[in-house]
Design a protein around this motif. Structure first.
Motif, short mmCIF file in Angstrom:
data_model
loop_
_atom_site.label_atom_id
_atom_site.label_comp_id
_atom_site.label_asym_id
_atom_site.label_seq_id
_atom_site.Cartn_x
_atom_site.Cartn_y
_atom_site.Cartn_z
N ALA A 6 0.83 -1.20 0.00
CA ALA A 6 0.00 0.00 0.00
C ALA A 6 0.87 1.25 0.00
O ALA A 6 0.57 2.23 -0.70
CB ALA A 6 -0.94 -0.01 1.19
N ALA A 7 1.94 1.25 0.76
CA ALA A 7 2.84 2.41 0.80
C ALA A 7 3.50 2.62 -0.56
O ALA A 7 3.63 3.76 -1.03
CB ALA A 7 3.89 2.22 1.89
N THR A 8 3.92 1.55 -1.18
CA THR A 8 4.54 1.66 -2.50
C THR A 8 3.54 2.18 -3.52
O THR A 8 3.88 3.02 -4.36
CB THR A 8 5.07 0.28 -2.95
OG1 THR A 8 5.97 -0.21 -1.96
CG2 THR A 8 5.77 0.36 -4.28
N LEU A 9 2.32 1.71 -3.47
CA LEU A 9 1.28 2.17 -4.40
C LEU A 9 0.99 3.65 -4.19
O LEU A 9 0.88 4.40 -5.17
CB LEU A 9 0.01 1.33 -4.21
CG LEU A 9 -1.13 1.63 -5.16
CD1 LEU A 9 -0.72 1.36 -6.61
CD2 LEU A 9 -2.35 0.79 -4.81
N ARG A 10 0.89 4.09 -2.93
CA ARG A 10 0.65 5.51 -2.64
C ARG A 10 1.79 6.37 -3.18
O ARG A 10 1.58 7.41 -3.78
CB ARG A 10 0.48 5.73 -1.13
CG ARG A 10 -0.93 5.57 -0.63
CD ARG A 10 -1.08 6.11 0.79
NE ARG A 10 -0.16 5.49 1.75
CZ ARG A 10 -0.41 4.36 2.40
NH1 ARG A 10 -1.55 3.72 2.22
NH2 ARG A 10 0.47 3.87 3.25
N GLU A 11 2.99 5.91 -2.97
CA GLU A 11 4.17 6.65 -3.43
C GLU A 11 4.21 6.72 -4.96
O GLU A 11 4.55 7.75 -5.53
CB GLU A 11 5.44 5.97 -2.89
CG GLU A 11 6.66 6.84 -2.87
CD GLU A 11 6.50 8.10 -2.03
OE1 GLU A 11 7.00 9.14 -2.48
OE2 GLU A 11 5.90 8.06 -0.94
N ALA A 12 3.85 5.64 -5.62
CA ALA A 12 3.84 5.62 -7.09
C ALA A 12 2.79 6.56 -7.65
O ALA A 12 3.02 7.24 -8.66
CB ALA A 12 3.60 4.20 -7.58
N LEU A 13 1.62 6.62 -7.01
CA LEU A 13 0.54 7.48 -7.51
C LEU A 13 0.83 8.97 -7.26
O LEU A 13 0.24 9.83 -7.91
CB LEU A 13 -0.79 7.09 -6.88
CG LEU A 13 -1.34 5.74 -7.35
CD1 LEU A 13 -2.63 5.41 -6.62
CD2 LEU A 13 -1.57 5.73 -8.86
N ASP A 15 3.81 10.22 -7.77
CA ASP A 15 4.83 10.56 -8.77
C ASP A 15 4.15 10.94 -10.08
O ASP A 15 3.39 10.15 -10.65
CB ASP A 15 5.76 9.37 -8.98
CG ASP A 15 6.95 9.70 -9.87
OD1 ASP A 15 6.91 10.73 -10.56
OD2 ASP A 15 7.90 8.91 -9.87
N ALA A 16 4.40 12.13 -10.59
CA ALA A 16 3.74 12.63 -11.81
C ALA A 16 4.12 11.79 -13.03
O ALA A 16 3.29 11.54 -13.92
CB ALA A 16 4.11 14.09 -12.04
N GLY A 17 5.34 11.32 -13.10
CA GLY A 17 5.78 10.51 -14.24
C GLY A 17 5.05 9.18 -14.31
O GLY A 17 4.62 8.74 -15.37
N VAL A 18 4.91 8.54 -13.16
CA VAL A 18 4.19 7.27 -13.10
C VAL A 18 2.72 7.48 -13.44
O VAL A 18 2.12 6.71 -14.20
CB VAL A 18 4.34 6.61 -11.71
CG1 VAL A 18 3.42 5.41 -11.57
CG2 VAL A 18 5.78 6.22 -11.47
N LEU A 19 2.12 8.52 -12.90
CA LEU A 19 0.73 8.82 -13.18
C LEU A 19 0.51 9.09 -14.67
O LEU A 19 -0.46 8.63 -15.26
CB LEU A 19 0.29 10.02 -12.33
CG LEU A 19 -1.20 10.28 -12.22
CD1 LEU A 19 -1.90 9.08 -11.60
CD2 LEU A 19 -1.46 11.53 -11.40
N LEU A 20 1.45 9.82 -15.26
CA LEU A 20 1.35 10.11 -16.69
C LEU A 20 1.43 8.84 -17.52
O LEU A 20 0.64 8.64 -18.44
CB LEU A 20 2.48 11.08 -17.08
CG LEU A 20 2.48 11.57 -18.53
CD1 LEU A 20 1.27 12.46 -18.77
CD2 LEU A 20 3.75 12.32 -18.82
#
Length: 173
Positions: A6-13, A15-20
């Motif tokens: 869950a922490a990794t998923l929150r951190e990834a979301l 990040d603007a690059g990952v979201l893009l």
């Protein structure tokens, strides 16, 4: 382990690059990728007709299939094996089989089925074969039904409306 995920998923979301890459790019790609191909519709697909009936009704279906802008009727045969071999050699993309005693079934009011065989390797070509034969057989079938209704005393316009009370317009997406 669940908290770590869950922490990794929150951190990834965050990040603007990952979201893009994960959200925006697939949506844009799905919308813009098909645009250049929008008006590319297969026409004049090579087909054959297996006529096991040999009557006037099957000749009429052959004429409608030959006139279809979707189909290029290469040959009409009484041997399904010949059509199968042509399909295997990729000379045609599909064929329809007009069953024996087709007119007899139609005159008696029985359901007559016209199988259409297509090479499913190329989806758009297969779809065009099915649609082309479907339109040819459907047009002949509608004409027969309208003649039946007018023979029973219905006016021609009312018979045409009764034959097709709801119109269908298909749009490929």
């Amino acid at each position: 382990m669940g908290a770590n995920y869950a922490a990794t998923l929150r951190e990834a979301l965050r990040d603007a690059g990952v979201l893009l890459l994960a959200v925006v790019a697939p949506a844009l790609y799905a919308f813009f990728y098909p645009l250049p191909y929008l008006h590319q519709v297969p026409t004049r697909v090579p087909v054959a007709l297996v006529d096991l009936d040999g009557g006037a009704l099957s000749r009429q279906i052959a004429r409608y299939a030959a006139a279809s802008p979707k189909l290029d009727l290469r040959f009409v045969t009484g041997d399904e094996g010949q059509a199968q071999r042509a399909l295997q050699r990729r000379e045609i993309e599909g064929y329809a089989v007009l069953p024996p005693q087709l007119k007899r079934h139609v005159v008696r009011g029985d359901a007559a089925v016209v199988p259409v065989v297509g090479d499913g390797a190329y989806f758009l070509l297969n779809k065009t074969v099915l649609a082309g034969f479907g339109e040819a057989v459907g047009t002949v079938s509608a004409g027969i039904e309208i003649r039946r209704l007018t023979a029973r005393g219905q006016p021609a316009l009312q018979a045409a409306a009764a034959r097709s009370p709801v119109g269908v317009q298909t749009v490929a997406l």
